[in-house]
Design a protein around this motif. Structure first.
Motif, PDB file in Angstrom:
ATOM      1  N   VAL A 129       0.834  -1.198   0.000  1.00  0.00           N
ATOM      2  CA  VAL A 129       0.000   0.000   0.000  1.00  0.00           C
ATOM      3  C   VAL A 129       0.870   1.250   0.000  1.00  0.00           C
ATOM      4  CG1 VAL A 129      -1.722   1.305   1.309  1.00  0.00           C
ATOM      5  CG2 VAL A 129      -1.908  -1.188   1.129  1.00  0.00           C
ATOM      6  N   GLU A 130       1.976   1.211   0.733  1.00  0.00           N
ATOM      7  CA  GLU A 130       2.883   2.372   0.789  1.00  0.00           C
ATOM      8  C   GLU A 130       3.416   2.710  -0.605  1.00  0.00           C
ATOM      9  OE1 GLU A 130       2.573   0.518   4.733  1.00  0.00           O
ATOM     10  OE2 GLU A 130       3.091  -0.268   2.745  1.00  0.00           O
ATOM     11  N   SER A 131       3.810   1.666  -1.350  1.00  0.00           N
ATOM     12  CA  SER A 131       4.330   1.903  -2.695  1.00  0.00           C
ATOM     13  C   SER A 131       3.234   2.433  -3.606  1.00  0.00           C
ATOM     14  CB  SER A 131       4.902   0.597  -3.261  1.00  0.00           C
ATOM     15  OG  SER A 131       6.011   0.161  -2.520  1.00  0.00           O
ATOM     16  N   LEU A 132       2.076   1.845  -3.502  1.00  0.00           N
ATOM     17  CA  LEU A 132       0.951   2.274  -4.323  1.00  0.00           C
ATOM     18  C   LEU A 132       0.592   3.733  -4.055  1.00  0.00           C
ATOM     19  CD1 LEU A 132      -1.100   1.335  -6.390  1.00  0.00           C
ATOM     20  CD2 LEU A 132      -2.478   0.408  -4.533  1.00  0.00           C
ATOM     21  N   GLU A 133       0.631   4.113  -2.806  1.00  0.00           N
ATOM     22  CA  GLU A 133       0.295   5.486  -2.444  1.00  0.00           C
ATOM     23  C   GLU A 133       1.309   6.483  -3.016  1.00  0.00           C
ATOM     24  OE1 GLU A 133      -1.424   8.863  -1.017  1.00  0.00           O
ATOM     25  OE2 GLU A 133      -2.271   6.857  -1.320  1.00  0.00           O
ATOM     26  N   ARG A 134       2.577   6.079  -3.101  1.00  0.00           N
ATOM     27  CA  ARG A 134       3.596   6.986  -3.656  1.00  0.00           C
ATOM     28  C   ARG A 134       3.267   7.344  -5.098  1.00  0.00           C
ATOM     29  NH1 ARG A 134       9.785   5.925  -2.179  1.00  0.00           N
ATOM     30  NH2 ARG A 134       9.776   8.108  -2.844  1.00  0.00           N
ATOM     31  N   VAL A 135       2.752   6.381  -5.853  1.00  0.00           N
ATOM     32  CA  VAL A 135       2.367   6.666  -7.240  1.00  0.00           C
ATOM     33  C   VAL A 135       1.084   7.483  -7.269  1.00  0.00           C
ATOM     34  CG1 VAL A 135       1.715   5.654  -9.458  1.00  0.00           C
ATOM     35  CG2 VAL A 135       3.503   4.573  -8.079  1.00  0.00           C
TER      36      VAL A 135
END
Length: 519
Positions: free
Chosen positions: A364-370
């Protein structure tokens, strides 16, 4: 033209069902007995199948046959030695069709085992043998199985080498009658992705060296001609060369080149491309994709700047950025995506930005960065129906991909996804997948024909005619998709700028978002 009588013909059948491979073997054995053909080495990768040798039976299964059927694992009885074994994705199976002039089956078996050991040594592994048990082990775990048969001193059946096979498959059986047998693969032992095509080359070299024979690689008979609707006119070579040269000068890769896109000539001729960041080698081994697999290079921190420069130089109004999957990176490459989007915003004001992202292993953290970088279009392809994931996308999860689309939609982004047809999916499965995508918040959809990049990839189950794509487009629009691109040659970002100019939608967060696709 004279042929070398000592040469062994190497025939790579790619992915083929066990029953069909056995049928072909029997025909070739008969030809070899009658001296109507030379010795041959057949290379193949099977869809999931359990085979029971002459010493095996249903007691060698850890699950009932109906469970195998539900998991789409075939079950065959084989006239080879041994008991139960598994063949499936990421496993190299070799069937030598050799006339044993010395008529010594034990000597042949020893050479076969030594050849497998030679391949393993080329990867820095230490092979082990067990007295009276044909096979090869590494670190106490079995990595290769051997089961041979002979008719009038012509060999058939052969050896199976686990290259990138998921060891979990072997939980379906009692491997070779040994309940405590651990299974492994070259990829598991080396700790990095291993390309099956490269293993095949090493296998052929080792076979020729150990058996002291020349090896002649030949093309298998063409399994069929592609239908007329997949034939494209030749592109203007000068335009293609100019585009390729510009990208090379900027040290940029495109998915158009890496994935062998059938539309490359047209898109390069129009001066458009889909930029592929984070290198050209993928850490996944999806069975439909032509992108190179293996250990990736370090991240090029200056790449986002060069992508922005290229978009500015090409004068693109719609930029599409994708990447290989980078499971080796803590954030899966999400930060690099975000930096690329920011550089495009800074250098190319007015250019729409579309991203086609991997699954970031569900982070989720990576997805949120995008998502917080606010691309105009957020694209993540489900690729195929849920049932075919284990075969086509063994390291991906259908529900995970739906969750990624749902998250991006919940963040107010315009969401798009794509599906390939022709992999063996059923109509009811396609309809259910479209419904799942719609519930996940997907608004734009692409549907295209799967085309096998090589014999190493999943075979095309069927060629879907244009009129069927038209029917699916109508179905999707009736389900509420705002934009649908469906056709044999449709790809995720093909002519993205064209549809973006025709369709103008208001995204939930208030900014105008334009979508992409192809009619």
């Amino acid at each position: 033209m004279q042929t070398n009588p000592r040469a062994i013909e190497v025939v790579d059948w790619g992915v083929i069902g066990y029953g069909e491979a056995f049928r072909r073997q029997k025909n070739m054995v008969a030809e070899r007995i009658a001296d109507r053909c030379p010795d041959r080495l057949l290379l193949v990768e099977h869809p999931p199948v359990v085979t029971l040798g002459r010493g095996g039976g249903l007691a060698d299964l850890c699950v009932a046959p109906e469970v195998l059927r539900r998991k789409e694992v075939a079950l065959h009885h084989a006239d080879r030695g041994g008991r139960a074994t598994f063949h499936g994705p990421g496993q190299l199976v070799a069937y030598p069709i050799l006339k044993l002039e010395e008529k010594d089956l034990h000597a042949y078996l020893r050479r076969l085992l030594e050849m497998l050991a030679d391949v393993l040594r080329s990867y820095g592994l230490i092979p082990e043998f067990r007295e009276g048990t044909p096979g090869v082990w590494v670190g106490g775990a079995k990595i290769a199985s051997v089961g041979i048969a002979v008719r009038k001193w012509v060999t058939y059946h052969g050896a199976a080498l686990n290259v990138s096979t998921d060891p979990g498959w072997f939980s379906l059986i009692v491997p070779c009658g040994r309940p405590d047998e651990r299974m492994t693969s070259i990829e598991s032992e080396t700790g990095h992705p291993v390309d099956l095509s490269e293993t095949k080359k090493r296998f052929v070299r080792s076979f020729g060296r150990i058996f002291d024979r020349d090896m002649a690689v030949v093309r298998p008979d063409d399994a069929g001609v592609r239908p007329a609707w997949l034939v494209r006119p030749a592109p203007d070579p000068a335009s293609v060369d100019r585009m390729a040269s510009s990208l090379q000068d900027l040290r940029l890769a495109t998915v158009c080149q890496s994935a062998q896109c059938p539309n490359l000539g047209e898109c390069f001729g129009r001066g458009t491309a889909t930029f592929m960041i984070l290198g050209t080698r993928c850490t996944r081994r999806c069975r439909f994709c032509a992108v190179e697999k293996g250990a990736p290079d370090p991240v090029d921190e200056n790449e986002p700047v060069r992508v922005a420069r290229a978009v500015r130089l090409l004068g693109l109004s719609h930029a599409v950025v994708t990447s290989v999957t980078r499971d080796d990176l803590p954030d899966g490459g999400a930060g690099h995506f975000a930096r690329t989007i920011r550089k495009l915003r800074e250098a190319c004001e007015g250019t729409r930005v579309e991203v086609l992202v991997p699954d970031f292993s569900g982070s989720v953290e990576s997805l949120e960065r995008v998502c917080e970088s606010r691309p105009d279009v957020f694209n993540h392809n489900v690729e195929t129906v849920a049932r075919l994931y284990a075969r086509a996308r063994p390291k991906a999860l259908y529900r995970r991909s739906l969750g990624i689309l749902s998250y991006a939609s919940g963040r107010g982004l315009f969401v798009k996804s794509g599906l390939m047809l022709g992999l063996g999916e059923r109509e009811d499965e396609i309809r259910k997948t479209l419904a799942d995508l719609k519930r996940a918040g997907c608004t734009a959809l692409t549907l295209g024909q799967y085309l096998a990049p090589s014999g190493d990839h999943l075979p095309v189950a069927r060629y879907v005619p244009p009129e069927e794509f038209n029917r699916w487009a109508e179905t999707a629009r009736a389900m509420g998709f705002k934009a649908v691109a469906a056709g044999p040659l449709v790809r995720s970002s093909y002519r993205a700028d064209v549809l973006a100019a025709e369709v103008n939608l208001q995204a939930p967060h208030g900014a105008v978002r334009r979508i992409c696709g192809h009619y």
